[in-house]
Scaffold this active site. Structure first.
Site, mmCIF file in Angstrom:
data_model
loop_
_atom_site.group_PDB
_atom_site.id
_atom_site.type_symbol
_atom_site.label_atom_id
_atom_site.label_comp_id
_atom_site.label_asym_id
_atom_site.label_seq_id
_atom_site.Cartn_x
_atom_site.Cartn_y
_atom_site.Cartn_z
ATOM 1 N N TYR A 4 56.906 22.020 46.305
ATOM 2 C CA TYR A 4 55.979 22.129 47.426
ATOM 3 C C TYR A 4 55.083 20.907 47.367
ATOM 4 O O TYR A 4 54.053 20.892 46.709
ATOM 5 C CB TYR A 4 55.154 23.399 47.321
ATOM 6 N N GLY A 46 34.705 38.283 33.437
ATOM 7 C CA GLY A 46 35.781 37.606 34.148
ATOM 8 C C GLY A 46 36.504 36.613 33.274
ATOM 9 O O GLY A 46 36.171 36.435 32.104
ATOM 10 N N PRO A 83 35.503 28.288 49.893
ATOM 11 C CA PRO A 83 35.766 27.012 49.211
ATOM 12 C C PRO A 83 34.667 26.605 48.227
ATOM 13 O O PRO A 83 34.960 26.046 47.180
ATOM 14 C CB PRO A 83 35.862 26.019 50.379
ATOM 15 N N GLU A 114 27.857 38.982 24.514
ATOM 16 C CA GLU A 114 26.582 39.644 24.734
ATOM 17 C C GLU A 114 26.692 40.456 26.021
ATOM 18 O O GLU A 114 26.524 39.934 27.126
ATOM 19 C CB GLU A 114 25.460 38.604 24.844
ATOM 20 N N GLU A 116 25.757 44.086 28.190
ATOM 21 C CA GLU A 116 24.688 45.083 28.290
ATOM 22 C C GLU A 116 24.875 45.921 29.542
ATOM 23 O O GLU A 116 25.260 45.405 30.596
ATOM 24 C CB GLU A 116 23.337 44.354 28.330
#
Lengths: 232, 232
Positions: A4, A46, A83, A114, A116
């Site tokens: 691609y 994440g 974006p 850490e 919480e």
DNA sequence: AATATTAATTGTCTTTTTGACAATTAATAT
DNA sequence: ATATTAATTGTCAAAAAGACAATTAATATT
């Protein structure tokens, strides 16, 4: 070889809104971000999606790493892909919400991060668009929980009707009549009454219940209507 | 300068399941793929997310380019991100479903793309995981349409109750009692009866209705329960 | 030992919604 | 004038929802 040609490539991440319930209030689990920019600011759990894993895999990996828990109830919400949402480099993030038993977590606390718990209404400002993600997750949790029996995921194996009642009120931010709630929840056939009582909350004590796992598995997709006058 | 060092980057695409209704059956719009691999095979409408657009923007752009339509009802489903889903290069795709008025489309056909409507149950095999996407989209459409008044998006501005009735039956793949359906749909207060009749389908003719746009905007998120004995 | 206290548990009634059922109506065609 | 065809409308019983407070089971107090 086929390719691609010259299409732009981006980072892809996952972010998890982790909900828990301490018996009184709905809480979310936040971590102090470990990398620049915005290092040491509070953020959602994440991480980037690795080359050999799907976003779902990545979310499970992140949760395992940061909470020690496996097989957590995890639901994909939506992709966040403006974006400029990450100031350093274009990153698209897949948002998930997770429901965990807060007590299981406390037993397996991972000191590398850490982390919480915060009351949902007293959380700090988060980085990037994570505040929006939390708002979206609350909305989606409310929506889903009104139709599907998922809030059990935030309770211990043995729980009482009053506990469940408070949890539903917390999630929906509304008062629910005790009698009508009890009628509805028992009429689902999902609960099995135990002989034991929880005496911590009152003199009389409240009977413990457990989930009928077979029926739960069969009805996880079934429609309920547990919250009156629902506004979505 | 800060950077996310050595994290892998991926292509990000969007794919749209475009639903339409010809008055009798639910249809989807497919295109012949214009690039290798799998060139000239049927596939969903899709494209890569550009550097200055969000996935939502990209989906709207793709739809505009391939159908000429703007402001289409578009809903994000989920991300498809198995590492090997695209044989050439790792590509994550955000799946959308779109609801369009099939007649509007026919008036604005874009000849640059070989596009064709297929009966939902007589569609060709699609490339990659697009077959799974279609299955997921049907399920999600059914789910959403049972609770929210979105199927109007597939009808012309003026429509009849029998048309709506058939559409609901098609989407849910079930028979719905005429009388009960009519009662429910009118009790939403979303319909405004017009003086004109549609005489094409019968001698008696069926009254046209239009949407009460104000109420529709206010109730797009409202709960309905238009399909009896719903199984999701 | 009797009583007070506290939260858990349970019950009734009315209203609303649902689901199962078929007769009537409004047009055109014969 | 009658037949035909699909649209439209109605009724009733069952189930669910919503509003409402009394009773019960334990412990704490007097």
């Amino acid at each position: 070889m086929i390719e691609y040609s010259r299409q732009p490539h981006y980072l892809v991440a996952v972010d998890c809104i982790v909900f828990g319930f301490d018996g009184e209030h709905l809480k979310i689990l936040l971590v102090k971000r470990g990398l620049e920019p915005e290092i040491n600011k509070w953020s959602l759990m994440g991480g980037f999606v690795g080359p050999d894993e799907s976003p779902d895999d990545a979310a499970n990996r992140v949760l395992k790493k940061m909470t020690g828990l496996e097989g957590v109830y995890l639901e994909q919400m939506q992709i966040y892909g403006e974006p400029a949402r990450d100031p350093i480099e274009r990153t698209l993030s897949v948002g998930y919400f997770a429901l965990i038993d807060i007590h299981k977590y406390e037993a397996q606390l991972n000191d590398d991060y850490e982390a919480e718990w915060f009351l949902i209404n007293e959380r700090p400002k988060l980085i990037f668009d994570h505040n929006q993600m939390v708002a979206d997750a609350r909305k989606k949790l409310r929506y889903k929980a009104a139709l599907h029996p998922i809030l059990f995921e935030m309770l211990p194996k043995k729980f009482t009707i009053p506990q469940l009642h408070i949890l539903f009120e917390e999630v929906n931010d509304t008062k629910i009549d005790t009698r009508n709630f009890s009628r509805k929840i028992t009429s689902t056939g999902l609960l099995i009454k135990l002989a034991e009582k929880d005496k911590t909350g009152s003199k009389k004590g409240a009977f413990y219940f457990k989930l009928d796992k077979k029926k739960y598995a069969a009805n996880a997709q079934a429609f309920l209507n547990l919250v009156p006058n629902l506004k979505v």
